[in-house]
Design a protein around this motif. Sequence first.
Motif, PDB file in Angstrom:
ATOM      1  N   GLY A 185     -60.668  -2.573  11.440  1.00 39.88           N
ATOM      2  CA  GLY A 185     -60.712  -3.999  11.180  1.00 39.88           C
ATOM      3  C   GLY A 185     -62.067  -4.636  11.399  1.00 39.88           C
ATOM      4  O   GLY A 185     -62.345  -5.697  10.854  1.00 39.88           O
ATOM      5  N   LYS A 186     -62.932  -4.010  12.205  1.00 39.77           N
ATOM      6  CA  LYS A 186     -64.240  -4.596  12.509  1.00 39.77           C
ATOM      7  C   LYS A 186     -65.306  -3.517  12.550  1.00 39.77           C
ATOM      8  O   LYS A 186     -65.056  -2.390  12.984  1.00 39.77           O
ATOM      9  CB  LYS A 186     -64.218  -5.303  13.876  1.00 39.77           C
ATOM     10  N   ILE A 241     -54.881  -8.997  15.724  1.00 39.74           N
ATOM     11  CA  ILE A 241     -55.196  -8.467  14.405  1.00 39.74           C
ATOM     12  C   ILE A 241     -56.685  -8.698  14.124  1.00 39.74           C
ATOM     13  O   ILE A 241     -57.207  -9.786  14.354  1.00 39.74           O
ATOM     14  CB  ILE A 241     -54.317  -9.120  13.310  1.00 39.74           C
ATOM     15  N   ASP A 242     -57.380  -7.653  13.681  1.00 35.96           N
ATOM     16  CA  ASP A 242     -58.788  -7.715  13.300  1.00 35.96           C
ATOM     17  C   ASP A 242     -58.906  -7.337  11.833  1.00 35.96           C
ATOM     18  O   ASP A 242     -58.349  -6.312  11.401  1.00 35.96           O
ATOM     19  CB  ASP A 242     -59.639  -6.740  14.129  1.00 35.96           C
ATOM     20  N   PHE A 290     -68.373 -10.714   6.961  1.00 39.52           N
ATOM     21  CA  PHE A 290     -67.460 -11.673   7.581  1.00 39.52           C
ATOM     22  C   PHE A 290     -66.274 -10.920   8.191  1.00 39.52           C
ATOM     23  O   PHE A 290     -65.662 -10.068   7.536  1.00 39.52           O
ATOM     24  CB  PHE A 290     -66.965 -12.691   6.551  1.00 39.52           C
ATOM     25  N   GLU A 291     -65.963 -11.250   9.435  1.00 36.99           N
ATOM     26  CA  GLU A 291     -64.858 -10.607  10.135  1.00 36.99           C
ATOM     27  C   GLU A 291     -64.064 -11.663  10.894  1.00 36.99           C
ATOM     28  O   GLU A 291     -64.602 -12.688  11.324  1.00 36.99           O
ATOM     29  CB  GLU A 291     -65.374  -9.550  11.115  1.00 36.99           C
ATOM     30  N   PHE A 292     -62.777 -11.386  11.070  1.00 35.95           N
ATOM     31  CA  PHE A 292     -61.879 -12.351  11.703  1.00 35.95           C
ATOM     32  C   PHE A 292     -60.958 -11.629  12.680  1.00 35.95           C
ATOM     33  O   PHE A 292     -60.605 -10.461  12.482  1.00 35.95           O
ATOM     34  CB  PHE A 292     -61.043 -13.090  10.651  1.00 35.95           C
ATOM     35  N   VAL A 349     -57.656  -3.288   8.168  1.00 35.80           N
ATOM     36  CA  VAL A 349     -57.063  -4.138   9.192  1.00 35.80           C
ATOM     37  C   VAL A 349     -56.696  -3.293  10.411  1.00 35.80           C
ATOM     38  O   VAL A 349     -56.204  -2.172  10.263  1.00 35.80           O
ATOM     39  CB  VAL A 349     -55.809  -4.864   8.664  1.00 35.80           C
ATOM     40  N   THR A 350     -56.957  -3.833  11.607  1.00 35.99           N
ATOM     41  CA  THR A 350     -56.518  -3.196  12.846  1.00 35.99           C
ATOM     42  C   THR A 350     -55.505  -4.092  13.527  1.00 35.99           C
ATOM     43  O   THR A 350     -55.751  -5.279  13.734  1.00 35.99           O
ATOM     44  CB  THR A 350     -57.700  -2.947  13.800  1.00 35.99           C
ATOM     45  N   HIS A 351     -54.355  -3.525  13.856  1.00 30.28           N
ATOM     46  CA  HIS A 351     -53.309  -4.243  14.587  1.00 30.28           C
ATOM     47  C   HIS A 351     -53.215  -3.665  15.990  1.00 30.28           C
ATOM     48  O   HIS A 351     -53.296  -2.444  16.172  1.00 30.28           O
ATOM     49  CB  HIS A 351     -51.942  -4.089  13.909  1.00 30.28           C
TER      50      HIS A 351
END
Length: 796
Positions: free
Chosen positions: A92-93, A794-795, A245-247, A744-746
């Motif tokens: 995710g990042k 979540i990432d 961009f990352e969230f 995506v990482t959960h």
Amino acid sequence: MKNILTILTTLFIIGTSFSQQTVKGKVVDSESKFPLPGVNVLVISDTTKTYGAATDVNGNFKITDVPLGRQQLKFSFIGYNPNIITIEVNSGKETVANVELEESSMEMEEFKVVASDNKEVANEMAVVSAQQFSVEETNRYAGSRGDPARMASNFAGVQGADDSRNDIVVRGNSPLGVIYRVEGITIPNPNHFSIAGSSGGPVSIINNKSMANSDFFTGAFPAEYGNSTAGVFDLKLRAGNNEKFEFSGQFGFLGTELLAEGPLSKQHRSSFLVMYRYSTLTLFSSLGINIGTSAVPGYQDFAAKFNFPLNNGGNLAIWGLGGKSNIDILISNQKDTSEVDLYGENTKDQYFGTQMYVGGVTYTHPLNKSTYLKSTLTTSLDQQNSFHDTISRNITSEGTFELLGKAQYMAYEFKTLRFSSATSINKKFGKKDVLKFGYVADYADYNFLDSVTTNSALQTYRYRWNSSGSYYSLQPYVSWKHKFSDNLVLTAGLSSFYYSIGDAFSPIEPRLGLKWDATKKGSFSFGLGRHSQAQPTYTYFYLNPGNSQPHNTELGLTYSNHIVAGYTHKFNKNLGGKIETYYQSLSGIPVETDSSSFALTNAGGGFSRLFPDTLQNTGTGYNYGVEVTLQRYFSGNWHAMFTGSLYNSRYVGSDGIERNTSYNGIYAVNFLAGKEFVIKERKTIGIGVKVTSAGGKRYGEVDTTASNLQGEVVFTDNNFNEYQFDNYFRFDLKLTFKANTEKVTHEIGLDLVNLLNTKNILSLSYAPVPGDPSANPIRENYQLGFLPIFYYRIDF
């Protein structure tokens, strides 16, 4: 709510293919901070394929397609000591690894790599009583709650003072002696629901997701750290991703969080990072989860950093963090006669709120290959306000409380606006000598207002605080580091501290450190230092009854002389151990002018302010002890750490009697371990445990008559702090599940704090039984019981 759950479920099942990720960062000289071009960076944990890169002219590197999971990076460069670090790569990042390499004092063409996450601190002048901690550790350790202070309580010689707060006791010292620094500036207490003058609180404002690796010092720290006698958190705020961009989003016990980061200009490599958290404890209160109070705390906090790289390696960062909190503890609503509120008084309704904000600009510039400049300007606000009502109640025939009435009792507002400046210059002289010099300066405006009723029927009041004004402080320092060889390093420094309240001045505070790598596996360290600290600002301005002017404005500084000796041993690349012994002599402790057991060294924990009588700096004290750490670094998907300390903490008040300090628990032991299980190469289950045992809290003989008159527990001087509650014990268990999908990482986590629901006694409280004057009004307060803390993150 149904739509939100649908969105979260959809995000969780998106993507089914295993992916790889980019790892990037920057490599600089550890002393001049000058970018190092041509450094070789290799992923050495994956032997099936070679992944690597070399840093560019600005010291930047990027490695693509790195496998997910924990990886080891090796950094090597001719003329520098190599370094190996462990990172965690998620889908995710992107993973950012900024590394500093230390130049070797010897002329050699190649070096043998012997490294394995030895947790050396970033500060080049620290050789003893220093520990680096990472964001990963604040997440990984059971019971840490993502809080730097609670994580630090796992270190040898450090323990928590109260389960409901994150105050920490360092080597038997009061939490008052601990300070937090960001970018070289001492910031106000960064915790929600903080009490004036304290260093802790129930919930940290500092969110670990906005932090970079940081340092923690427990004694004999380098000359640049002033106005502290116990411990220093030297915190670093990380910059946002400057290419992508990352969230991140997180929902859990401690709040709902949102984080966004990304490039402001890819061409100029500028970036932003902003995050916000809002409390969700209302939900958990409605579920009947005991958080120590029937009231529902409300809080929100933020962190932001805007980073602008400049020409020739310079950088400008604009940053800020802060938070606001409030709680209404309404004892008048209680019906159950056995209910005790950890955060309130059992005879009063309380309406309490706090604010803390700090914003600053930091400019850094490697002027050349041997000189580095750093300068920071900040503004901060620290405010507490509270309103108390005295309640009267009775017990009904059904055995429940019945409210009879309440009256206004007290109100206060404390506010401090501070402007701070810090500048430092690092200068290298060849390969063996480094000089660092600079200053830290503060100017503050304060306003302290407090009134309390003198006659509840007539509603007459008197001022306990009614002061406004300003003060300033200045701390210049100089440090020198000399390498006799790569195996023998000396650091020496001088610091000075001036505090305008009381015209307090400490002209010379010497600091010294020595580290000798006697063998390839073992090293000796030695350090000593003289440190000073001003008193909590509000304590200078208390008004005794009948006085119109504060009577403690001439108080001076408290001093600490600290000496430390240690030995560190590397059993193998994954297992290390350390033992340190220390002696600390304290002087200038504020005690009462009248003969008594009072000393300010016993304050600093909990939610109570001080109401000091006339004080003088004649109190003394000492702490000594031995600390042991045995750590198995994360490798092979597991880690473990044992820390233990045996210590003694004593003081002498104005009556000349030597006593235990309130923080003299005698011993503290921690054991932590964690294991990760990889499932189908993309999902991970983590299990972590923590076991803590420590000496019980101190207490004395209760003066029941005085307690009834003052409405709170009052101890007699006789045998003060000579008694001890039963030893403290706590078992924590943390469970995590992580799934990496395509982009995506959960992560789902459950931290089971005090899983065995052990009843640990915290203190005595004044809680008279309405309608029964013969009943004992003193009861035992217990620490938090079983507390489940969960989160979903979540990432992407």
